[in-house]
Motif scaffolding. Structure first.
Motif, short mmCIF file in Angstrom:
data_model
loop_
_atom_site.label_atom_id
_atom_site.label_comp_id
_atom_site.label_asym_id
_atom_site.label_seq_id
_atom_site.Cartn_x
_atom_site.Cartn_y
_atom_site.Cartn_z
N MET A 1 96.85 -33.38 -43.68
CA MET A 1 97.89 -32.61 -43.07
C MET A 1 98.53 -31.67 -44.08
SD MET A 1 101.20 -33.96 -41.05
CE MET A 1 102.70 -33.08 -41.31
N LEU A 2 98.75 -32.15 -45.30
CA LEU A 2 99.38 -31.30 -46.30
C LEU A 2 98.51 -30.09 -46.67
CD1 LEU A 2 101.07 -33.92 -48.66
CD2 LEU A 2 102.12 -32.51 -46.88
N LYS A 3 97.21 -30.29 -46.68
CA LYS A 3 96.32 -29.16 -46.97
C LYS A 3 96.46 -28.08 -45.89
CE LYS A 3 92.53 -29.79 -49.06
NZ LYS A 3 91.72 -29.33 -50.11
N ALA A 4 96.49 -28.50 -44.64
CA ALA A 4 96.67 -27.53 -43.55
C ALA A 4 98.04 -26.89 -43.61
CB ALA A 4 96.46 -28.23 -42.20
N ALA A 5 99.08 -27.67 -43.88
CA ALA A 5 100.44 -27.13 -43.96
C ALA A 5 100.57 -26.14 -45.10
CB ALA A 5 101.45 -28.27 -44.12
N LYS A 6 99.93 -26.44 -46.21
CA LYS A 6 99.99 -25.55 -47.37
C LYS A 6 99.50 -24.15 -46.99
CE LYS A 6 96.84 -25.95 -50.45
NZ LYS A 6 95.93 -25.90 -51.57
N ASN A 7 98.49 -24.10 -46.16
CA ASN A 7 97.91 -22.81 -45.75
C ASN A 7 98.75 -22.07 -44.72
OD1 ASN A 7 95.72 -23.18 -47.49
ND2 ASN A 7 94.61 -24.35 -45.96
N CYS A 8 99.74 -22.72 -44.14
CA CYS A 8 100.62 -22.09 -43.15
C CYS A 8 101.90 -21.54 -43.77
CB CYS A 8 101.02 -23.10 -42.07
SG CYS A 8 99.66 -23.70 -41.09
N ARG A 9 102.08 -21.75 -45.05
CA ARG A 9 103.32 -21.35 -45.73
C ARG A 9 103.44 -19.83 -45.77
NH1 ARG A 9 105.30 -21.49 -51.61
NH2 ARG A 9 103.17 -20.84 -51.97
N ARG A 10 104.65 -19.36 -45.64
CA ARG A 10 104.94 -17.93 -45.70
C ARG A 10 104.86 -17.45 -47.15
NH1 ARG A 10 109.12 -15.95 -42.02
NH2 ARG A 10 110.16 -15.22 -43.91
N ASP A 11 104.72 -16.15 -47.35
CA ASP A 11 104.67 -15.59 -48.70
C ASP A 11 105.97 -15.79 -49.48
OD1 ASP A 11 102.06 -14.74 -48.31
OD2 ASP A 11 102.66 -12.70 -47.74
N ASP A 12 107.09 -15.94 -48.76
CA ASP A 12 108.37 -16.12 -49.44
C ASP A 12 108.67 -17.57 -49.80
OD1 ASP A 12 109.09 -17.27 -47.00
OD2 ASP A 12 110.49 -15.68 -46.46
N GLY A 13 107.74 -18.50 -49.52
CA GLY A 13 107.92 -19.90 -49.89
C GLY A 13 108.41 -20.80 -48.78
N PHE A 14 108.88 -20.23 -47.68
CA PHE A 14 109.35 -21.02 -46.54
C PHE A 14 108.21 -21.23 -45.54
CE2 PHE A 14 113.32 -19.44 -48.20
CZ PHE A 14 114.25 -20.40 -47.88
N TRP A 15 108.42 -22.17 -44.64
CA TRP A 15 107.56 -22.34 -43.49
C TRP A 15 108.34 -21.90 -42.26
CZ3 TRP A 15 106.70 -25.58 -47.62
CH2 TRP A 15 105.36 -25.80 -47.98
N ASN A 16 107.65 -21.35 -41.27
CA ASN A 16 108.28 -21.00 -40.00
C ASN A 16 108.51 -22.25 -39.17
OD1 ASN A 16 108.27 -18.11 -40.23
ND2 ASN A 16 106.08 -18.13 -39.84
N VAL A 17 109.35 -22.12 -38.16
CA VAL A 17 109.57 -23.22 -37.22
C VAL A 17 108.24 -23.64 -36.60
CG1 VAL A 17 110.67 -23.84 -35.04
CG2 VAL A 17 111.95 -22.56 -36.76
N SER A 18 107.47 -22.68 -36.16
CA SER A 18 106.15 -22.95 -35.59
C SER A 18 105.11 -22.70 -36.68
CB SER A 18 105.86 -22.04 -34.40
OG SER A 18 104.52 -22.19 -33.98
N LEU A 19 104.41 -23.74 -37.08
CA LEU A 19 103.38 -23.58 -38.12
C LEU A 19 102.19 -22.82 -37.59
CD1 LEU A 19 103.39 -27.16 -39.68
CD2 LEU A 19 104.61 -25.13 -40.46
N HIS A 20 101.97 -22.87 -36.31
CA HIS A 20 100.79 -22.26 -35.71
C HIS A 20 101.00 -20.79 -35.34
CE1 HIS A 20 97.14 -21.84 -33.39
NE2 HIS A 20 97.83 -21.48 -32.33
N ASP A 21 102.21 -20.43 -34.98
CA ASP A 21 102.48 -19.08 -34.47
C ASP A 21 103.70 -18.49 -35.16
OD1 ASP A 21 102.86 -16.76 -33.05
OD2 ASP A 21 103.18 -17.74 -31.12
N PRO A 22 103.49 -17.65 -36.18
CA PRO A 22 104.62 -17.08 -36.91
C PRO A 22 105.51 -16.16 -36.08
CG PRO A 22 102.54 -16.16 -37.70
CD PRO A 22 102.21 -17.24 -36.71
#
Length: 118
Positions: free
Chosen positions: A1-22
């Motif tokens: 899960m962490l590997k997938a989450a790592k790839n969803c991270r925004r360029d500014d270091g945050f994650w969006n509310v929806s990991l699948h749909d920015p």
């Protein structure tokens, strides 16, 4: 899960509310970001994931939270409020006041406790 989450991270270091749909409540969001940083840092500290791969992600996201979300008085911005759906806690901004401040603070402190151990 962490590997997938790592790839969803925004360029500014945050994650969006929806990991699948920015575009679905896209934007900085502290609580989820803090929990992902906590999980990654905890796993690195326990030797479960490679430090060399995850430390740059952890450091970048922690620095983003500290730099962009912490107000001069210590209040936290970009904290999503409670609700059964993300829309219930919107809008999320630097100055928004969620209906349950302790949640974001707890997430932030959990992340900080594991980042400190790194």
């Amino acid at each position: 899960m962490l590997k997938a989450a790592k790839n969803c991270r925004r360029d500014d270091g945050f994650w969006n509310v929806s990991l699948h749909d920015p575009s679905n409540y896209g934007g900085k969001e502290l609580t989820g970001t803090a929990l992902l940083v906590y999980g990654m840092a905890w796993a690195v500290n326990k030797g479960l994931i490679p430090r060399s791969e995850y430390l740059p992600v952890i450091a970048s996201s922690w620095n983003a939270m500290v730099t962009d979300a912490v107000h001069p008085d210590g209040y936290l911005g970009y904290v999503q409020g409670t609700g059964k759906e993300p829309k219930d806690g919107q809008p999320v901004s630097y100055d928004s006041k969620p209906d349950f401040d302790d949640y974001g603070t707890g997430c932030f402190l959990l992340a900080g406790s594991e980042v400190y151990k790194l």
